[in-house]
Design an enzyme around this catalytic site. Structure first.
Site: not given
Ligand code: SAT
Ligand code: MN
Length: 586
Positions: A69, A197-199, A206, A226, A248-250, A252, A254, A275, A366, A492-493
């Site tokens: 983005r 690209y994507g967003g 988005k 989000h 983003s990329a933190c 979500k 997973n 997302d 992605r 483990d979260n």
């Protein structure tokens, strides 16, 4: 090719400006998709991957300067600049139209104009919203087909008289100097040029489901966020629904697909979205969440059967990969995948892999895949009324300051907690990676209006209902003095999620601090995890000195939005500061 006169006129007018060779109305059928894929393979836009190991999987390589983005080229174009707020780049609507229309003039010569009617949200849900994207990118068509409900049924929804968001997109010449992503919330209109690209290009995501939808949600009394949505089933079969907002990329995706550690016998996580969440107050005063999307557009690097087994079970078939590396026998490969780096790897730009050129897969590579393929896909994912939320979780990527988890003291404090989220930047947007920036509610790049008004909107829910979800803050990314992650994360979260569920049920213990309530050492289930007491204490620590500084910084940030900032947030600043001062004096 539609009975809707407004839509027909807009398509005609767009064609007159962009001058495509032909116009194709997307019906969403299998046959149409097969033909499109075939054409892209012939044109080299898609590369067929190994059909034995990865049936119906393809690779797309974007232009090397078009991999994320572009926040500096993203505008919210409202009549009144203050309506967009300092959180957005702003341009006067007339100027924006003129600028972008000049780039659109004749941009589709020799190309096909695709008209994609789409629905965001389940069929038959009152909460779902329609849109139409016009694009000259068959890659966008193929991705939209996975990410949204596209085609005839969406068109029928529009022709039944429902409103729709118009999204105009052309890849243009892919020149970053002629790239803009513009939003006209007052016209329910998006205009994007110069990126595939994507967003930037999948306008249902988005641009529509967050920036335009957040604007609509404010006037209509709901929230477009989000957030991932998941269901947590306990061993008795009871499912608790939570939504979580991370930048983003933190992680979500997973978290949304988490597989609990073996010791959590009988617990199960069900995936609803990874997302975006649209939250509506129900007649019972609870917030009900739907996922407006139908697919996942997730980050490939770092994904493996260790970090996200459900995701690996999702992306093995019917998947479009973008900017991953490819093995000699045509399998997708990225840094962090299970298989060690093979010989004769081709990198994301199609070159023989050479470490001197950086990673083999782009860090923001992605996959695009249908949500229904996910082994943990919830049977409630298409429920028209959504799922009732017990908890909302905010979080960021913070190597210091923020503890593993804490619970906001009430809704008002929860809104403050969301507004004060900070996170280190990632490869999901162009720019420097690893800088801490304020990212309220993980919406910094996506809120379609003034953040101060957005926080006031959030705060207003506290006056409308007494049955709102509890609000939490988590940080999986705390590091020790040597720069190592202190928390194992991933599966483990679940330990943190379980505490959250127990808090919602009024069971687990917590220690109240000015920042929020943190778990007692023994109220977190650490069975089977080898962490020292000292590490757990450090993960849960709230240092009054550091937090006094943090709250000063938060206050400065909130103040930068001026008089529109709701009094509720400033009340929280004052309360926390005075309680921290008392603590330091004691
Ligand atoms: O490029 S997207 O906005 O679709 C993905 C992301 O950054 O979250
Ligand atoms: Mn996102």
């Amino acid at each position: 090719m539609t009975k809707n006169a407004q839509l027909a006129a807009w398509v005609e007018q767009s064609a007159a400006l962009m001058k495509p060779e032909r116009i194709h109305w997307v019906d969403g059928s299998e046959a149409e998709n097969s033909q499109l894929v075939e054409e892209m393979v012939r044109a080299g836009t898609l590369i067929q991957l190994n059909q034995t190991t990865h049936p119906n999987c393809y690779l797309h390589r974007s232009a090397p300067n078009d991999v994320a983005r572009v926040e500096h080229l993203t505008f919210v174009c409202t009549r009144d600049q203050d309506a967009a707020g300092s959180n957005n780049h702003w341009m006067a609507p007339a100027d924006a139209h003129e600028k972008i229309d000049a780039l659109y003039a004749g941009c589709m010569r020799g190309r096909t104009m695709y008209v994609i009617p789409y629905l965001m949200g389940p069929y038959d849900s009152l909460y779902s919203r329609a849109g139409v994207e016009i694009t000259d990118s068959p890659y966008v068509v193929a991705n939209m087909r996975i990410m949204a409900r596209v085609g005839t049924r969406a068109l029928t929804h529009i022709e039944a008289g429902n409103s729709f968001v118009r999204g105009l997109h052309s890849v243009g010449d892919l020149d970053p100097d002629r790239r803009f992503i513009m939003h006209f919330p007052e016209e329910l209109l998006i205009k994007s040029v110069g990126s595939g690209y994507g967003g930037n290009a999948l306008l249902g995501k988005k641009c529509h489901a967050l920036r335009i939808a957040s604007w609509q949600a404010r006037t209509e009394g709901w929230l477009a966020e989000h957030m991932l949505i998941l269901g947590l089933e306990d061993p008795t079969g009871k499912t608790t629904y939570v939504a979580a907002a991370f930048p983003s990329a933190c992680g979500k995706t997973n978290l949304a697909m988490l597989v609990p550690p073996a010791v959590f016998n009988g617990w199960k996580v069900w995936t609803i979205g990874d997302d975006i969440a649209w939250l509506h107050p129900g007649p019972d005063g609870r917030l009900w969440a739907i996922n407006p999307e139908a697919g996942f557009f997730g980050v490939a690097p770092g994904t493996s059967s260790k970090t996200n087994p459900n995701c690996m079970g999702t992306v093995g078939r019917n998947t479009i990969y973008t900017n991953v590396a490819v093995t000699a026998d045509g399998q997708p490969w990225w840094e962090g995948i299970d298989q060690p780096q093979p010989e004769n790897l081709t990198d994301w730009q199609g070159r023989p892999y050479d470490p001197a050129n950086g990673p083999a897969a782009h860090p923001n590579a992605r996959f695009t895949v249908a949500a229904a393929q996910c082994p943990s896909y919830s049977d409630q994912a298409n429920a028209p009324q959504g799922v009732p939320l017990s908890a909302i979780i905010f979080g960021g990527r913070r190597s210091t300051v923020a503890p593993l988890v804490y619970e906001a003291l009430n809704w008002e404090h929860g809104v403050f907690t969301g507004a004060s989220v900070a996170s280190e930047t990632t490869a999901a947007a162009t720019g420097k990676v690893g800088l801490v920036r304020r990212d309220p509610m993980a919406m910094k790049p996506f809120c379609g209006y003034n953040f101060a008004d957005y926080w006031a909107h959030w705060a207003s829910f506290g006056e409308r209902s007494t049955n709102l979800p509890k609000i939490f803050h988590v940080n999986w990314f705390r590091k020790d003095g040597a720069g190592r992650f202190m928390w194992p994360g991933y599966g483990d979260n679940m330990r943190v999620l379980k505490w959250i569920v127990e808090r919602c049920e009024g069971r687990a213990d917590a220690l109240k601090t000015p920042i929020g309530s943190v778990p007692h050492f023994d109220s977190l289930d650490m069975g089977g995890l080898d962490l020292t007491r000292a590490t757990i204490d450090a993960l849960l620590a709230i240092d009054p000195e550091i937090w006094t500084q943090e709250v000063d910084e938060i206050a400065k940030y909130l103040d930068s939005f001026g008089e529109r900032v709701p009094a509720a947030l400033m009340r929280q600043v004052a309360r926390i500061k005075s309680e921290l001062a008392n603590q330091r004096a004691a």
